[in-house]
Motif scaffolding. Sequence first.
Motif, PDB file in Angstrom:
ATOM      1  N   PRO A   6      46.338  34.523 -59.586  1.00  0.00           N
ATOM      2  CA  PRO A   6      45.265  34.011 -60.461  1.00  0.00           C
ATOM      3  C   PRO A   6      45.238  34.717 -61.816  1.00  0.00           C
ATOM      4  N   TYR A   7      45.531  36.012 -61.833  1.00  0.00           N
ATOM      5  CA  TYR A   7      45.556  36.722 -63.110  1.00  0.00           C
ATOM      6  C   TYR A   7      46.630  36.141 -64.019  1.00  0.00           C
ATOM      7  N   GLN A   8      47.815  35.916 -63.483  1.00  0.00           N
ATOM      8  CA  GLN A   8      48.903  35.370 -64.282  1.00  0.00           C
ATOM      9  C   GLN A   8      48.571  33.967 -64.791  1.00  0.00           C
ATOM     10  N   ALA A   9      47.775  33.230 -64.013  1.00  0.00           N
ATOM     11  CA  ALA A   9      47.387  31.874 -64.418  1.00  0.00           C
ATOM     12  C   ALA A   9      46.096  31.861 -65.226  1.00  0.00           C
ATOM     13  N   ARG A  10      45.535  33.058 -65.498  1.00  0.00           N
ATOM     14  CA  ARG A  10      44.313  33.218 -66.290  1.00  0.00           C
ATOM     15  C   ARG A  10      43.128  32.497 -65.647  1.00  0.00           C
ATOM     16  N   LYS A  11      43.020  32.639 -64.324  1.00  0.00           N
ATOM     17  CA  LYS A  11      41.873  32.113 -63.610  1.00  0.00           C
ATOM     18  C   LYS A  11      40.764  33.152 -63.619  1.00  0.00           C
ATOM     19  N   GLY A  12      39.499  32.680 -63.595  1.00  0.00           N
ATOM     20  CA  GLY A  12      38.371  33.597 -63.666  1.00  0.00           C
ATOM     21  C   GLY A  12      38.191  34.113 -65.090  1.00  0.00           C
ATOM     22  N   ARG A  13      37.361  35.131 -65.251  1.00  0.00           N
ATOM     23  CA  ARG A  13      37.117  35.703 -66.576  1.00  0.00           C
ATOM     24  C   ARG A  13      38.327  36.517 -67.015  1.00  0.00           C
ATOM     25  N   THR A  14      38.817  36.278 -68.215  1.00  0.00           N
ATOM     26  CA  THR A  14      40.033  36.932 -68.662  1.00  0.00           C
ATOM     27  C   THR A  14      39.740  37.958 -69.752  1.00  0.00           C
ATOM     28  N   TRP A  15      40.673  38.890 -69.896  1.00  0.00           N
ATOM     29  CA  TRP A  15      40.558  39.969 -70.868  1.00  0.00           C
ATOM     30  C   TRP A  15      41.047  39.491 -72.230  1.00  0.00           C
ATOM     31  N   ARG A  16      40.558  40.145 -73.265  1.00  0.00           N
ATOM     32  CA  ARG A  16      40.910  39.743 -74.633  1.00  0.00           C
ATOM     33  C   ARG A  16      42.420  39.826 -74.856  1.00  0.00           C
ATOM     34  N   GLU A  17      43.020  40.944 -74.448  1.00  0.00           N
ATOM     35  CA  GLU A  17      44.459  41.144 -74.568  1.00  0.00           C
ATOM     36  C   GLU A  17      44.966  41.804 -73.286  1.00  0.00           C
ATOM     37  N   PRO A  18      46.249  41.651 -72.961  1.00  0.00           N
ATOM     38  CA  PRO A  18      46.765  42.267 -71.723  1.00  0.00           C
ATOM     39  C   PRO A  18      46.527  43.766 -71.635  1.00  0.00           C
ATOM     40  N   HIS A  19      46.632  44.471 -72.771  1.00  0.00           N
ATOM     41  CA  HIS A  19      46.458  45.923 -72.678  1.00  0.00           C
ATOM     42  C   HIS A  19      45.020  46.308 -72.340  1.00  0.00           C
ATOM     43  N   HIS A  20      44.046  45.457 -72.636  1.00  0.00           N
ATOM     44  CA  HIS A  20      42.671  45.766 -72.242  1.00  0.00           C
ATOM     45  C   HIS A  20      42.523  45.740 -70.723  1.00  0.00           C
ATOM     46  N   HIS A  21      43.187  44.800 -70.085  1.00  0.00           N
ATOM     47  CA  HIS A  21      43.192  44.749 -68.618  1.00  0.00           C
ATOM     48  C   HIS A  21      43.778  46.032 -68.038  1.00  0.00           C
ATOM     49  N   LEU A  22      44.871  46.488 -68.620  1.00  0.00           N
ATOM     50  CA  LEU A  22      45.521  47.702 -68.134  1.00  0.00           C
ATOM     51  C   LEU A  22      44.655  48.937 -68.378  1.00  0.00           C
ATOM     52  N   LEU A  23      44.049  49.018 -69.542  1.00  0.00           N
ATOM     53  CA  LEU A  23      43.163  50.147 -69.842  1.00  0.00           C
ATOM     54  C   LEU A  23      41.988  50.191 -68.877  1.00  0.00           C
ATOM     55  N   ALA A  24      41.445  49.026 -68.549  1.00  0.00           N
ATOM     56  CA  ALA A  24      40.313  48.980 -67.624  1.00  0.00           C
ATOM     57  C   ALA A  24      40.716  49.486 -66.241  1.00  0.00           C
ATOM     58  N   TRP A  25      41.905  49.124 -65.793  1.00  0.00           N
ATOM     59  CA  TRP A  25      42.379  49.652 -64.517  1.00  0.00           C
ATOM     60  C   TRP A  25      42.405  51.178 -64.545  1.00  0.00           C
ATOM     61  N   GLY A  26      42.951  51.725 -65.614  1.00  0.00           N
ATOM     62  CA  GLY A  26      43.037  53.179 -65.694  1.00  0.00           C
ATOM     63  C   GLY A  26      41.686  53.846 -65.701  1.00  0.00           C
ATOM     64  N   LEU A  27      40.742  53.294 -66.466  1.00  0.00           N
ATOM     65  CA  LEU A  27      39.419  53.902 -66.561  1.00  0.00           C
ATOM     66  C   LEU A  27      38.638  53.729 -65.266  1.00  0.00           C
ATOM     67  N   SER A  28      38.707  52.554 -64.658  1.00  0.00           N
ATOM     68  CA  SER A  28      37.966  52.315 -63.419  1.00  0.00           C
ATOM     69  C   SER A  28      38.440  53.266 -62.322  1.00  0.00           C
ATOM     70  N   LEU A  29      39.753  53.396 -62.157  1.00  0.00           N
ATOM     71  CA  LEU A  29      40.299  54.305 -61.147  1.00  0.00           C
ATOM     72  C   LEU A  29      39.973  55.751 -61.480  1.00  0.00           C
ATOM     73  N   ARG A  30      40.132  56.126 -62.730  1.00  0.00           N
ATOM     74  CA  ARG A  30      39.896  57.509 -63.147  1.00  0.00           C
ATOM     75  C   ARG A  30      38.466  57.947 -62.843  1.00  0.00           C
ATOM     76  N   GLN A  31      37.500  57.088 -63.170  1.00  0.00           N
ATOM     77  CA  GLN A  31      36.095  57.475 -62.983  1.00  0.00           C
ATOM     78  C   GLN A  31      35.699  57.476 -61.513  1.00  0.00           C
TER      79      GLN A  31
END
Length: 302
Positions: A11-36
């Motif tokens: 679904p992410y690859q097909a841009r289903k659901g709410r999508t991120w502004r740019e791909p790197h924002h999705h990646l940054l969010a993963w890092g911050l969510s896991l880190r915290q």
Amino acid sequence: MRAVWSFWSKPYQARKGRTWREPHHHLLAWGLSLRQASKHYPDTMLVTDKAGKALLIDKLGLDFKHVSTDLEALRDADIGWWALGKLYAYSLQDRPFIHLDTDVFLWKPLPLSVAQSPVFAQSPEFHSGVGAECLPAKIEAAFAHHGLSLPPEWEWSRSLGESSFREENCGILGGQRHDFLRYYAQLGLRMVRDPAHARAWQELSNKDGYNMMIEQFMLSACLDYHRIHPQSPYRDVRVRYLLPNWADAFDPAKIAQVGYTHLLGDSKADGAVMQRLERRMESEDREFYRHCLWLGQRMAGT
């Protein structure tokens, strides 16, 4: 308590659901969510598929204690049902857990009154339950048209004739009663994936809003039904909320008090919000930030 994230890559690859502004924002969010979250709950788990593992573990380098590719079981599922990955992850848990969406950041641990409860969620949501246009009614009409039954929890909840229905917002979801959460998740998975139901779902082509029915309304219906069922093994299961009201998720003072951020809805595409995310991760880990930019550019094909 185990901290769990799920990532069904299709679904992410097909841009289903709410999508991120740019791909790197999705990646940054993963890092911050896991880190915290890992500061408070170091027993971390990612439930994904092979492509998700290749992206988040092999390429991005996220450090989860446990990694499962059990979402390969969804490789033939309709990608319109983007919530199936979360339900599948819930169904796998065999101990108390907290599941976090990728756009959720825990600055503080959950209050003990929440973490030690049988079930917890972010907050309750209330929606109009009157009229043929409400989403539960559309599902009910499609199932009835094909002579299909809905789960007893669903039918009981809707038989009350109330003017609104409740959902549990699952930005976070978990609790001590992982057996109940596994039961509910398996019920939702069967409702979507049972071949006997395919004809009904074909009448509802845009699955987007119906994901919330299967994940969030089904949870509310199960909680309420089993609380009053005299023979249910889940009769003692109650839900607590990190935020008692839906509006609290938009109140800066309330979310600061509990140490919780959920980038709801279109905020993931908001330029100002994404700039804050970038600044935060650049200040915390410049090397990871630059790696996200580089990998995001490759994902975008630039």
